[in-house]
Design a protein around this motif. Structure first.
Motif, PDB file in Angstrom:
ATOM      1  N   VAL A  78       0.713  -1.251  -0.050  1.00  0.00           N
ATOM      2  CA  VAL A  78      -0.135   0.087   0.057  1.00  0.00           C
ATOM      3  C   VAL A  78       0.896   1.332   0.034  1.00  0.00           C
ATOM      4  O   VAL A  78       0.672   2.229  -0.830  1.00  0.00           O
ATOM      5  CB  VAL A  78      -0.928   0.122   1.276  1.00  0.00           C
ATOM      6  N   TYR A  79       1.781   1.207   0.840  1.00  0.00           N
ATOM      7  CA  TYR A  79       3.010   2.361   0.897  1.00  0.00           C
ATOM      8  C   TYR A  79       3.562   2.659  -0.576  1.00  0.00           C
ATOM      9  O   TYR A  79       3.767   3.454  -1.047  1.00  0.00           O
ATOM     10  CB  TYR A  79       3.955   2.162   2.019  1.00  0.00           C
ATOM     11  N   ALA A  80       3.988   1.355  -1.155  1.00  0.00           N
ATOM     12  CA  ALA A  80       4.579   1.649  -2.394  1.00  0.00           C
ATOM     13  C   ALA A  80       3.619   2.160  -3.559  1.00  0.00           C
ATOM     14  O   ALA A  80       4.062   2.976  -4.314  1.00  0.00           O
ATOM     15  CB  ALA A  80       4.845   0.121  -2.925  1.00  0.00           C
ATOM     16  N   ILE A  81       2.158   1.769  -3.600  1.00  0.00           N
ATOM     17  CA  ILE A  81       1.402   2.462  -4.377  1.00  0.00           C
ATOM     18  C   ILE A  81       1.346   3.907  -3.992  1.00  0.00           C
ATOM     19  O   ILE A  81       1.034   4.833  -5.096  1.00  0.00           O
ATOM     20  CB  ILE A  81       0.096   1.673  -4.150  1.00  0.00           C
ATOM     21  N   ILE A  82       1.180   4.347  -2.744  1.00  0.00           N
ATOM     22  CA  ILE A  82       1.068   5.699  -2.523  1.00  0.00           C
ATOM     23  C   ILE A  82       2.090   6.380  -3.091  1.00  0.00           C
ATOM     24  O   ILE A  82       1.917   7.713  -3.373  1.00  0.00           O
ATOM     25  CB  ILE A  82       0.723   5.791  -1.056  1.00  0.00           C
ATOM     26  N   ALA A  83       3.400   6.027  -2.661  1.00  0.00           N
ATOM     27  CA  ALA A  83       4.938   6.502  -3.051  1.00  0.00           C
ATOM     28  C   ALA A  83       4.753   6.512  -4.353  1.00  0.00           C
ATOM     29  O   ALA A  83       5.048   7.855  -5.032  1.00  0.00           O
ATOM     30  CB  ALA A  83       5.981   5.765  -2.466  1.00  0.00           C
ATOM     31  N   MET A  84       4.309   5.692  -5.378  1.00  0.00           N
ATOM     32  CA  MET A  84       4.195   5.967  -6.896  1.00  0.00           C
ATOM     33  C   MET A  84       3.322   6.972  -7.275  1.00  0.00           C
ATOM     34  O   MET A  84       3.483   7.775  -7.908  1.00  0.00           O
ATOM     35  CB  MET A  84       3.938   4.490  -7.553  1.00  0.00           C
ATOM     36  N   ILE A  85       2.135   6.966  -6.626  1.00  0.00           N
ATOM     37  CA  ILE A  85       1.206   8.137  -6.940  1.00  0.00           C
ATOM     38  C   ILE A  85       1.877   9.427  -6.482  1.00  0.00           C
ATOM     39  O   ILE A  85       1.827  10.291  -7.199  1.00  0.00           O
ATOM     40  CB  ILE A  85      -0.146   7.849  -5.965  1.00  0.00           C
ATOM     41  N   GLY A  86       2.606   9.312  -5.416  1.00  0.00           N
ATOM     42  CA  GLY A  86       3.253  10.752  -4.946  1.00  0.00           C
ATOM     43  C   GLY A  86       4.200  11.210  -5.832  1.00  0.00           C
ATOM     44  O   GLY A  86       4.360  12.260  -6.072  1.00  0.00           O
ATOM     45  N   GLY A  87       5.038  10.190  -6.362  1.00  0.00           N
ATOM     46  CA  GLY A  87       5.932  10.685  -7.474  1.00  0.00           C
ATOM     47  C   GLY A  87       5.442  11.052  -8.701  1.00  0.00           C
ATOM     48  O   GLY A  87       5.630  12.018  -9.241  1.00  0.00           O
ATOM     49  N   ILE A  88       4.168  10.479  -9.306  1.00  0.00           N
ATOM     50  CA  ILE A  88       3.492  10.793 -10.326  1.00  0.00           C
ATOM     51  C   ILE A  88       2.917  12.233 -10.171  1.00  0.00           C
ATOM     52  O   ILE A  88       2.849  13.075 -10.972  1.00  0.00           O
ATOM     53  CB  ILE A  88       2.302   9.978 -10.849  1.00  0.00           C
ATOM     54  N   PHE A  89       2.183  12.632  -9.013  1.00  0.00           N
ATOM     55  CA  PHE A  89       1.771  13.468  -8.654  1.00  0.00           C
ATOM     56  C   PHE A  89       2.589  14.923  -8.689  1.00  0.00           C
ATOM     57  O   PHE A  89       2.558  15.802  -9.203  1.00  0.00           O
ATOM     58  CB  PHE A  89       1.206  13.782  -7.521  1.00  0.00           C
ATOM     59  N   TYR A  90       3.757  14.645  -8.114  1.00  0.00           N
ATOM     60  CA  TYR A  90       5.027  15.696  -8.016  1.00  0.00           C
ATOM     61  C   TYR A  90       5.193  16.137  -9.542  1.00  0.00           C
ATOM     62  O   TYR A  90       5.605  17.150  -9.962  1.00  0.00           O
ATOM     63  CB  TYR A  90       6.219  14.976  -7.287  1.00  0.00           C
ATOM     64  N   ARG A  91       5.491  14.931 -10.281  1.00  0.00           N
ATOM     65  CA  ARG A  91       6.081  15.277 -11.889  1.00  0.00           C
ATOM     66  C   ARG A  91       5.053  16.025 -12.515  1.00  0.00           C
ATOM     67  O   ARG A  91       5.141  16.766 -13.304  1.00  0.00           O
ATOM     68  CB  ARG A  91       6.419  14.002 -12.347  1.00  0.00           C
ATOM     69  N   GLU A  92       3.690  15.519 -12.390  1.00  0.00           N
ATOM     70  CA  GLU A  92       2.774  16.107 -13.245  1.00  0.00           C
ATOM     71  C   GLU A  92       2.314  17.487 -12.803  1.00  0.00           C
ATOM     72  O   GLU A  92       1.858  18.023 -13.442  1.00  0.00           O
ATOM     73  CB  GLU A  92       1.532  15.154 -13.527  1.00  0.00           C
ATOM     74  N   PHE A  93       2.060  17.672 -11.496  1.00  0.00           N
ATOM     75  CA  PHE A  93       1.628  18.783 -10.901  1.00  0.00           C
ATOM     76  C   PHE A  93       2.604  19.972 -11.275  1.00  0.00           C
ATOM     77  O   PHE A  93       2.176  21.107 -11.536  1.00  0.00           O
ATOM     78  CB  PHE A  93       1.389  18.574  -9.531  1.00  0.00           C
ATOM     79  N   THR A  94       4.036  19.578 -11.180  1.00  0.00           N
ATOM     80  CA  THR A  94       4.974  20.716 -11.481  1.00  0.00           C
ATOM     81  C   THR A  94       5.031  20.934 -12.911  1.00  0.00           C
ATOM     82  O   THR A  94       5.238  22.031 -13.211  1.00  0.00           O
ATOM     83  CB  THR A  94       6.312  20.398 -10.812  1.00  0.00           C
ATOM     84  N   LYS A  95       5.023  20.047 -13.566  1.00  0.00           N
ATOM     85  CA  LYS A  95       4.956  20.140 -15.207  1.00  0.00           C
ATOM     86  C   LYS A  95       3.738  20.832 -15.598  1.00  0.00           C
ATOM     87  O   LYS A  95       3.821  21.846 -16.202  1.00  0.00           O
ATOM     88  CB  LYS A  95       4.760  18.782 -16.003  1.00  0.00           C
TER      89      LYS A  95
END
Length: 142
Positions: free
Chosen positions: A10-27
């Protein structure tokens, strides 16, 4: 053991979502500076996924689950880590969107983040106490 592996997943999935959010939100916001959003991914992977995978191994080879201090660790850790992550997200979103926070709001975010770090620190101490009390480790230490 299965509970800890599932929690690590569960933490791995949330971590991946967090990474994608960071990349896409800043872009999406054309943001190129530093933001605390960058640390969400790493914190969740290391402090969530890897820690609980290690706990799964230790719980399999010791009586870690039976330690009273481990039960306190488990509760505190799973309160502290999400709160810490949420504060990283809030701080990071305000940085990317260049939201001018009042001093009180900024201090409140920092204060809650600080409290979550204290909770995490106490939980980690409880984990080490639990590991030292557990059967296999106890035999090796003595």
């Amino acid at each position: 053991m299965k509970k800890y592996v599932n929690l690590a997943f569960v933490y791995a999935i949330i971590a991946m979502i967090g990474g994608i959010f960071y990349r896409e939100f800043t872009k999406f916001n054309d943001f190129t500076g530093d933001t605390t959003l960058a640390v969400v991914h790493l914190h969740l992977f290391v402090l969530g996924t890897i820690v609980f995978l290690l706990i799964a191994i230790f719980s399999h080879i010791t009586d870690l689950n039976q330690q009273k201090t481990f039960k306190y660790f488990f509760k505190l850790y799973n309160i502290g880590l999400p709160f810490m992550t949420i504060m990283f997200l809030i701080r990071g979103i305000t940085q990317v969107l260049a939201i001018n926070l009042s001093n009180s709001a900024s201090h409140a975010i920092s204060g809650i983040a600080g409290i979550s770090h204290i909770i995490m620190g106490v939980a980690i101490v409880l984990l080490f106490i639990s590991l030292r009390k557990s059967s296999l480790i106890k035999e090796k230490v003595e």
